[in-house]
Scaffold this motif. Structure first.
Motif, PDB file in Angstrom:
ATOM      1  N   ASN A 176      44.955  32.528  34.707  1.00  9.58           N
ATOM      2  CA  ASN A 176      45.718  31.848  33.132  1.00  9.58           C
ATOM      3  C   ASN A 176      47.104  32.531  33.073  1.00  9.58           C
ATOM      4  O   ASN A 176      47.047  34.038  33.506  1.00  9.58           O
ATOM      5  CB  ASN A 176      45.530  31.819  32.425  1.00  9.58           C
ATOM      6  CG  ASN A 176      46.482  31.149  30.988  1.00  9.58           C
ATOM      7  OD1 ASN A 176      47.580  31.121  31.514  1.00  9.58           O
ATOM      8  ND2 ASN A 176      46.334  31.248  29.728  1.00  9.58           N
ATOM      9  N   SER A 228      47.228  27.452  33.466  1.00 12.67           N
ATOM     10  CA  SER A 228      45.984  27.456  33.675  1.00 12.67           C
ATOM     11  C   SER A 228      44.983  27.068  34.897  1.00 12.67           C
ATOM     12  O   SER A 228      45.671  25.406  35.215  1.00 12.67           O
ATOM     13  CB  SER A 228      44.317  26.990  32.750  1.00 12.67           C
ATOM     14  OG  SER A 228      44.698  27.866  32.007  1.00 12.67           O
ATOM     15  N   THR A 256      42.202  26.356  38.200  1.00 16.21           N
ATOM     16  CA  THR A 256      40.915  26.022  38.577  1.00 16.21           C
ATOM     17  C   THR A 256      40.886  26.560  40.160  1.00 16.21           C
ATOM     18  O   THR A 256      41.316  25.789  40.800  1.00 16.21           O
ATOM     19  CB  THR A 256      39.442  25.588  38.129  1.00 16.21           C
ATOM     20  OG1 THR A 256      40.210  25.886  36.463  1.00 16.21           O
ATOM     21  CG2 THR A 256      38.422  26.173  38.611  1.00 16.21           C
ATOM     22  N   THR A 261      38.872  30.559  37.258  1.00 15.27           N
ATOM     23  CA  THR A 261      40.503  29.946  36.900  1.00 15.27           C
ATOM     24  C   THR A 261      41.094  30.838  36.247  1.00 15.27           C
ATOM     25  O   THR A 261      40.418  32.378  35.847  1.00 15.27           O
ATOM     26  CB  THR A 261      39.446  29.487  35.246  1.00 15.27           C
ATOM     27  OG1 THR A 261      38.392  28.497  35.679  1.00 15.27           O
ATOM     28  CG2 THR A 261      40.521  28.902  34.187  1.00 15.27           C
TER      29      THR A 261
END
Length: 102
Positions: free
Chosen positions: A71, A76, A78, A69
């Protein structure tokens, strides 16, 4: 940035056919900036998909998968990458700084 092999879900997202659609996955290259990684976890569901034969045939049965993940700018994302959790963590956490004179 570090290069990984990512599993991409190419399943049709039509909500009416959600229950009857067949999951389709593909592999592609992804470059991840290690400065923006906030979370790593084992993606056990993909191991089950591999055992069922739903992932691309060029993957070996011994492969394991990690969810990475990131940011960036409040967004965000994944990524499911091929590799064990420890292997991915070691590749992302290599300290590239060296002490020149000390």
């Amino acid at each position: 940035m570090i290069r990984f092999v990512e599993i991409v879900n190419k399943t049709d997202k039509n909500p009416r056919l959600e229950r009857t659609s067949i999951p389709q996955f593909d592999v592609q290259e992804v470059w991840i900036n290690e400065k923006f990684v906030v979370n790593l976890r084992e993606a056990t569901g993909y191991t089950k998909l591999l055992q069922e034969g739903r992932l691309p045939a060029d993957l070996h049965q011994q492969h394991s998968f990690t969810a990475v993940t990131t940011n960036t700018g409040g967004v965000s994302e994944t990524y499911i990458v091929v590799g064990a959790l420890n292997t991915v963590a070691n590749r992302l956490s290599k300290d590239r700084a060296t002490l020149l004179k000390g």
